[in-house]
Design a protein around this motif. Structure first.
Motif, mmCIF file in Angstrom:
data_model
loop_
_atom_site.group_PDB
_atom_site.id
_atom_site.type_symbol
_atom_site.label_atom_id
_atom_site.label_comp_id
_atom_site.label_asym_id
_atom_site.label_seq_id
_atom_site.Cartn_x
_atom_site.Cartn_y
_atom_site.Cartn_z
ATOM 1 N N ALA A 147 5.532 38.167 9.697
ATOM 2 C CA ALA A 147 6.623 37.230 9.412
ATOM 3 C C ALA A 147 7.374 36.923 10.702
ATOM 4 N N ASN B 256 7.397 28.884 15.853
ATOM 5 C CA ASN B 256 7.579 30.232 15.330
ATOM 6 C C ASN B 256 7.133 31.254 16.367
ATOM 7 N N LEU C 169 12.408 32.318 7.416
ATOM 8 C CA LEU C 169 11.209 33.042 7.818
ATOM 9 C C LEU C 169 9.965 32.238 7.493
ATOM 10 N N HIS D 125 5.902 32.997 6.749
ATOM 11 C CA HIS D 125 4.980 34.088 6.434
ATOM 12 C C HIS D 125 3.775 33.547 5.681
ATOM 13 N N THR E 168 7.092 28.912 4.315
ATOM 14 C CA THR E 168 8.405 29.537 4.221
ATOM 15 C C THR E 168 8.545 29.993 2.772
#
Length: 161
Positions: free
Chosen positions: A17, A38, A149, A151, A155
């Motif tokens: 994450a 990210n 976040l 992952h 999101t």
């Protein structure tokens, strides 16, 4: 030696994450530039350095690189839809986005969890990306916001009680 296929590497690394940030800058003509990342992290406290990794195929990064400075806005959970807008290539990414300018004129997204204003310190090759080292000139944060976040390729849905 075994080579890992790109799609496998993407899926495996997607289990880590990460926060979501938007790197902003200004084009030579003054137009705002922005891209979601990210691959952002702190690098050094002394001197104050951060890094992010734009794709070589990015249409936004060359303009920011040419300007030599950028801001990093760490997105809040309420910015989930905004992350997708800045992740796309082309179009007016800033349409309808509440903005303010940093003290030195960079576009800044209202309601960000944190913001750093940086100058480009170094750029290194990194496969199909570049590794950009930024020297932090200014930093600010909001303590009462939760970060967005990313992952497993998305999101998560946020439901707070």
């Amino acid at each position: 030696m075994t080579t890992v296929e790109p799609d496998v590497l993407r899926r495996v690394c997607g289990h880590w994450a990460t926060g979501v940030a938007v790197v902003t800058g200004r084009a030579a003509d003054g137009a705002p530039l922005g891209m979601a990342v990210n691959s952002f992290t702190s690098l050094s406290l002394d001197p104050p350095l951060v890094l992010f990794c734009p794709a070589l195929a990015s249409s936004t990064w060359p303009g920011i690189r040419a300007a030599g400075r950028f801001a990093v806005d760490v997105l809040a959970t309420r910015h989930a839809a905004l992350a997708g807008v800045f992740a796309r290539s082309g179009g007016d990414k800033f349409a309808g986005v509440p903005l303010r300018e940093t003290a030195d004129g960079l576009p800044a997204i209202e309601g960000a969890v944190a913001r750093l204003v940086c100058s480009v310190d170094a750029v290194h090759p990194g496969g199909d990306h570049e590794i950009v080292v930024g020297r932090v000139q200014h930093a600010e944060h909001e303590d009462d916001l939760d970060p967005l976040l990313f992952h497993r390729g998305r999101t998560p849905d946020y439901h707070f009680v």
